[in-house]
Write an enzyme that holds these catalytic residues in place. Structure first.
Site, PDB file in Angstrom:
ATOM      1  N   GLU A  44       0.835  -1.215   0.000  1.00 10.44           N
ATOM      2  CA  GLU A  44       0.000   0.000   0.000  1.00 10.44           C
ATOM      3  C   GLU A  44       0.867   1.261   0.000  1.00 10.44           C
ATOM      4  O   GLU A  44       0.531   2.253  -0.650  1.00 10.44           O
ATOM      5  CB  GLU A  44      -0.969  -0.036   1.192  1.00 10.44           C
ATOM      6  N   GLU A  96      -3.485  -9.749   3.821  1.00  8.13           N
ATOM      7  CA  GLU A  96      -4.299  -9.443   5.008  1.00  8.13           C
ATOM      8  C   GLU A  96      -5.360 -10.506   5.275  1.00  8.13           C
ATOM      9  O   GLU A  96      -5.715 -10.747   6.435  1.00  8.13           O
ATOM     10  CB  GLU A  96      -4.967  -8.069   4.862  1.00  8.13           C
TER      11      GLU A  96
HETATM   12  C1  3H9 Z   1      -1.370  -5.000   7.049  1.00  9.20           C
HETATM   13  O1  3H9 Z   1      -0.408  -4.652   6.437  1.00  9.20           O
HETATM   14  C2  3H9 Z   1      -2.602  -4.167   7.244  1.00  9.20           C
HETATM   15  C3  3H9 Z   1      -2.653  -2.974   6.310  1.00  9.20           C
HETATM   16  O2  3H9 Z   1      -3.317  -3.300   5.118  1.00  9.20           O
HETATM   17  C4  3H9 Z   1      -3.479  -1.863   6.919  1.00  9.20           C
HETATM   18  C5  3H9 Z   1      -2.975  -1.257   8.184  1.00  9.20           C
HETATM   19  C6  3H9 Z   1      -3.786  -0.075   8.638  1.00  9.20           C
HETATM   20  N1  3H9 Z   1       4.575  -7.336  11.839  1.00  9.20           N
HETATM   21  O3  3H9 Z   1       7.896 -15.214   9.146  1.00  9.20           O
HETATM   22  P1  3H9 Z   1       9.244 -15.027   9.676  1.00  9.20           P
HETATM   23  C7  3H9 Z   1       8.025 -11.081  12.442  1.00  9.20           C
HETATM   24  S1  3H9 Z   1      -1.419  -6.498   7.830  1.00  9.20           S
HETATM   25  C8  3H9 Z   1       5.261  -7.696  12.939  1.00  9.20           C
HETATM   26  O4  3H9 Z   1       9.771 -16.030  10.636  1.00  9.20           O
HETATM   27  P2  3H9 Z   1      10.263 -15.327   7.006  1.00  9.20           P
HETATM   28  C9  3H9 Z   1       7.662 -12.530  12.735  1.00  9.20           C
HETATM   29  O5  3H9 Z   1       6.717 -12.612  13.762  1.00  9.20           O
HETATM   30  C10 3H9 Z   1       0.190  -7.183   7.564  1.00  9.20           C
HETATM   31  N2  3H9 Z   1       6.135  -8.733  12.943  1.00  9.20           N
HETATM   32  O6  3H9 Z   1      10.328 -14.829   8.515  1.00  9.20           O
HETATM   33  C11 3H9 Z   1       9.009 -13.098  13.122  1.00  9.20           C
HETATM   34  O7  3H9 Z   1       9.249 -12.755  14.467  1.00  9.20           O
HETATM   35  P3  3H9 Z   1      10.031 -13.766  15.437  1.00  9.20           P
HETATM   36  C12 3H9 Z   1       0.328  -7.760   6.211  1.00  9.20           C
HETATM   37  C13 3H9 Z   1       6.311  -9.404  11.810  1.00  9.20           C
HETATM   38  O8  3H9 Z   1      11.500 -14.814   6.389  1.00  9.20           O
HETATM   39  C14 3H9 Z   1       9.984 -12.327  12.242  1.00  9.20           C
HETATM   40  O9  3H9 Z   1       9.282 -11.154  11.819  1.00  9.20           O
HETATM   41  N3  3H9 Z   1       1.583  -8.444   6.117  1.00  9.20           N
HETATM   42  C15 3H9 Z   1       5.620  -9.079  10.647  1.00  9.20           C
HETATM   43  O10 3H9 Z   1       9.941 -16.780   6.957  1.00  9.20           O
HETATM   44  C16 3H9 Z   1      10.431 -13.096  11.012  1.00  9.20           C
HETATM   45  O11 3H9 Z   1       9.274 -13.581  10.339  1.00  9.20           O
HETATM   46  C17 3H9 Z   1       1.712  -9.752   6.406  1.00  9.20           C
HETATM   47  O12 3H9 Z   1       0.766 -10.410   6.752  1.00  9.20           O
HETATM   48  C18 3H9 Z   1       4.721  -7.995  10.677  1.00  9.20           C
HETATM   49  N4  3H9 Z   1       4.033  -7.617   9.583  1.00  9.20           N
HETATM   50  O13 3H9 Z   1       9.003 -14.587   6.373  1.00  9.20           O
HETATM   51  C19 3H9 Z   1       3.090 -10.341   6.262  1.00  9.20           C
HETATM   52  N5  3H9 Z   1       5.990  -9.946   9.665  1.00  9.20           N
HETATM   53  O14 3H9 Z   1      11.364 -13.939  14.827  1.00  9.20           O
HETATM   54  C20 3H9 Z   1       3.398 -11.228   7.424  1.00  9.20           C
HETATM   55  C21 3H9 Z   1       6.887 -10.771  10.215  1.00  9.20           C
HETATM   56  O15 3H9 Z   1      10.008 -13.054  16.751  1.00  9.20           O
HETATM   57  N6  3H9 Z   1       4.737 -11.748   7.397  1.00  9.20           N
HETATM   58  N7  3H9 Z   1       7.091 -10.457  11.499  1.00  9.20           N
HETATM   59  O16 3H9 Z   1       9.217 -15.036  15.428  1.00  9.20           O
HETATM   60  C22 3H9 Z   1       5.137 -12.746   6.585  1.00  9.20           C
HETATM   61  O17 3H9 Z   1       4.409 -13.222   5.744  1.00  9.20           O
HETATM   62  C23 3H9 Z   1       6.517 -13.285   6.771  1.00  9.20           C
HETATM   63  O18 3H9 Z   1       6.925 -12.970   8.074  1.00  9.20           O
HETATM   64  C24 3H9 Z   1       7.564 -12.724   5.784  1.00  9.20           C
HETATM   65  C25 3H9 Z   1       8.995 -13.205   6.232  1.00  9.20           C
HETATM   66  C26 3H9 Z   1       7.259 -13.265   4.384  1.00  9.20           C
HETATM   67  C27 3H9 Z   1       7.580 -11.232   5.784  1.00  9.20           C
END
Ligand code: 3H9
Length: 699
Positions: free
Chosen positions: A105, A125
């Site tokens: 976004e 999301e």
């Molecule tokens: C959104 O964006 C809403 C908006 O539209 C509107 C807002 C108003 N936040 O998965 P990993 C942490 S909703 C906080 O093991 P990988 C995760 O918990 C969001 N923390 O690594 C982990 O912590 P820990 C939309 C986050 O390389 C560490 O980072 N976005 C977030 O296998 C490493 O993560 C998503 O849904 C976050 N957004 O994968 C994306 N993301 O080490 C969600 C990650 O303490 N994330 N962490 O356990 C993912 O899909 C994967 O984490 C990603 C990396 C592909 C990024």
């Protein structure tokens, strides 16, 4: 500036470098830093463009999920993106790694978007039970049309840069350093006086029938509401002025954020990552794995071997005879052909696996250099013991011996070896090369580095590994056996298997328990019932023998074409087997039961109460270390709906006290089956939830 966003001046271009490890989530500090950076650039003499670039592994992984549920902190992401669009400067996003959710976004708030070829974009999301909440649902379709935008946001998939370019979402794909590339691109745009190009000012595509789109998406999402709400928000984009549509999107986002489904899915997101994080394994190195042995090449053994081969390990498969070995090789080849077809491996890798990585043998001596051997033979203690004695005799010192048993006592199995510290359970779920769950069963003497190796193997295979202690059925099958028994009791009391399946499928389970039993094979449950009856049933336990009659007639479910259902028209076209209800009637009559009716709500309530009660016993006894371990077991191995977070998250959401009261009222009918879990009673008495225990609290 902020701690996470650095401002640099490079000629006419202001560069905002974002550094918020590990994944550049858009936390308050990042949002503030970006806002400050844009304002500073606007008042910085001579600056004509702003380049946004992420340091580390990603552009932005999206909003900071840890901030959800806390009081909102300005600047809000939608306001930041609006502010970016309102800037007189040209703003460019240079993307690498992932640009997800709010991250995409922000990119959509830029006027030009550049990506490296390995970059991926997406709006995931829906996997958190939400919709994009910072303009994604109404900006993305302006670039790529309704169909592509809906596909991206309702599946949450990660779209590779080239595909995003072909869809019009990314303007340029260039290999190289995101900062250098971005700066060069910004200067090129300035040199040719490229116009400001604001996405919200582009035309919004329209649909003839938003309701049909909504219905189609809803029908596919098995009770999950957020994908369909993406359609409604997009519709707002087509029917309202932009600012109003943005508020409409925000309203839907906030409603979903406050709803139960997002609570369940956010719990699942964090639990999935926490489940393999065991304090006892901190600093413990796993043993090295190169060569794996698998004993038994039936469906399970072949699936385990396939999973190991796909993860790059060499596999020696042991079977009892050359013919059985060939059959096992055939099964593995079939599994790998599927992986080849789905593009999971290349033709060369397939060839290499079949000619080099896989060896099929009939002699135990061939396992002498295996680093780990997984036994997947017939589920009988004496058979397992014979296998383990032979393994103990041939395997090298330090080799790990694992049993894939789904119920049996690993301590007893380990006791026949001279190396109980090297023995553990690795309980895979069928088909093992597809199902994500792995229970790592830790016996009394299992050494910590052996446990660490089990987790390392699971990770390598792409599994969600859960630590389980030894008991009949470990975490998953023990709980399954209880809620299945509850379903059998409801049948004795008047419900039909079809009503129960329907109620639970509407609750969100991929399949109801009787459809699952047909899939797994009724012979499995039959063997367990026979074993338990042989061991001696408690006289207070209710018994349902009607299903044995189905088995005695050779009907074991899908594999024989008939079980609770008739599959003669195909596995998907299941219809009730007409023989079943008369058998149930006869059983009720024999037991003198007058059948009553159950509503769908009653069915779900009892079934879930049985599940939660047993799960609380499993946690209370330390078989599972945390409630979230149970939740992940049920989610990844038993078709529990992800949007409900798992049985114990569900219990927290509906209220543990009400559930305990229900259990106590059911106990008035049957106080043998419905014995409240002491942990549940303690939680209620202390006014706490399972989530407190996940956070390390005690009762
Ligand atoms: C959104 O964006 C809403 C908006 O539209 C509107 C807002 C108003 N936040 O998965 P990993 C942490 S909703 C906080 O093991 P990988 C995760 O918990 C969001 N923390 O690594 C982990 O912590 P820990 C939309 C986050 O390389 C560490 O980072 N976005 C977030 O296998 C490493 O993560 C998503 O849904 C976050 N957004 O994968 C994306 N993301 O080490 C969600 C990650 O303490 N994330 N962490 O356990 C993912 O899909 C994967 O984490 C990603 C990396 C592909 C990024």
């Amino acid at each position: 500036m902020s701690d996470t966003v650095a401002y640099e001046r490079h000629g006419d271009v202001a560069v905002l470098k974002v550094n918020n490890p590990p994944v550049n989530a858009l936390s308050q500090s990042v949002r503030q830093g970006l806002l400050n950076g844009i304002e500073r650039a606007e008042s910085d003499d001579g600056v004509r463009a702003v380049l946004i670039v992420g340091e580390g592994s990603a552009f932005f992984a999206g909003a900071d999920i840890t901030e959800f549920g806390k009081p909102p902190m300005a600047p809000a992401l939608p306001d930041l993106v609006d502010r970016m669009e309102a800037s007189p400067l040209i703003i460019i996003g240079s993307m690498h790694g992932v640009s997800l959710g709010g991250g995409l976004e922000v990119a959509l708030g830029c006027q030009y978007r550049l990506a490296v070829p390995s970059a991926k974009i997406g709006l995931p999301e829906v996997h958190l039970g939400l919709i994009p909440g910072a303009g994604g649902t109404i900006r993305l379709p302006r670039l790529c049309g309704i169909e592509a935008a809906l596909d991206i946001m309702t599946t949450g998939k990660h779209v590779p840069a080239q595909q995003a370019h072909a869809l019009g979402i990314v303007d340029e794909v260039r290999d190289g350093d995101p900062f250098e590339n971005g700066l060069a691109y910004a200067n090129e745009l300035l040199a040719k006086n490229a116009p400001r190009r604001v996405v919200s000012e582009l035309e919004m595509p329209k649909s003839d029938d938003w309701d049909a789109l909504y219905d189609a998406v809803l029908a596919k999402s098995r009770g999950q509401i957020s994908p369909a709400m993406c359609v409604r928000s997009m519709q707002g984009g087509a029917e309202m002025p932009f600012a109003e549509a943005l508020l409409n999107e925000r309203k839907i986002f906030v409603e979903l954020l406050q709803g139960d489904q997002s609570k369940g899915m956010i719990h699942a997101f964090f639990s999935e990552r926490a489940v393999g994080n065991l304090p006892e394994l901190k600093g413990v190195d796993p043993r090295a794995l190169t060569q794996i042995g698998v004993i038994g090449g039936g469906t399970m053994g072949a699936g385990i071997a396939t999973s190991a081969l796909l993860s790059g390990l060499n596999v020696t498969m042991l079977e009892m005879s050359a013919e059985a070995g060939e059959a096992a090789r055939g099964r593995i080849e079939g599994n790998l052909a599927g992986a080849l077809k789905r593009g999971k491996i290349s033709a060369e890798r397939h060839e290499e696996i079949m000619t080099k990585a896989l060896t099929v043998v009939t002699d135990y001596a061939a396992l002498s250099d295996a680093d780990l051997v997984i036994e997947a033979v017939f589920e009988e203690m004496e058979v397992k013991k014979t296998v383990f004695k032979q393994l103990d005799a041939v395997c090298k010192p330090g080799a790990i011996l694992a049993s894939n048993t789904s119920y049996l006592d690993i301590n007893e199995i380990a006791s026949v070896t001279s190396r109980p510290a090297d023995v553990l359970g690795l309980h895979f779920f069928s088909p093992a090369h597809v199902m994500r769950l792995l229970e790592v069963v830790v016996a009394d003497a299992t050494a910590p580095d052996v446990v660490a190796t089990g987790f390392a193997l699971g990770k390598r295979m792409g599994k969600i590994s859960v630590r389980a202690g030894v008991c009949d059925g470990f975490i998953g099958n023990r709980i399954l056996s209880t809620y299945r028994t509850c379903a059998d009791h409801m049948i004795l009391d008047g419900a039909s298997p079809y009503e129960i399946d329907q109620a639970l499928e509407e609750f969100g389970f991929a399949m109801g328990p009787f459809a699952v039993a047909d899939l797994a094979g009724l012979d499995i449950g039959w063997a367990v019932r026979k074993r338990k009856r042989a061991e001696g049933l408690d006289p207070r336990a209710r018994d349902a023998a009607y299903v044995d009659t189905i088995c005695e007639a050779g009907n074991f479910g899908q594999k024989t074409g008939k079980g609770y259902y008739d599959y003669s028209a195909g596995a998907k076209a299941r219809v009730p087997n007409p023989d079943v209800l008369p058998l149930i009637d006869a059983e009720r009559e024999a037991q003198g039961i007058t059948p009553k009716t159950f509503t769908k709500e009653e069915i779900v309530r009892r079934y879930m109460a049985a599940m939660v009660n047993e799960a609380a016993k499993v946690v209370g006894e330390g078989i599972a270390r945390r409630p979230l371990d149970v939740d992940m077991t049920l989610l990844f191995g038993y078709g529990f709906p992800r949007y409900r977070g798992g049985p114990l998250k569900w219990a927290d959401i509906v209220g543990v006290e009400g559930l305990l009261n229900d259990i106590k009222s059911y106990a008035e009918e049957d106080d043998y089956f419905w014995q409240p879990a002491p942990l549940l009673e303690k939680l209620v008495a202390a006014g706490k939830t399972f989530e407190h225990l996940n956070k390390g609290d005690t009762v």
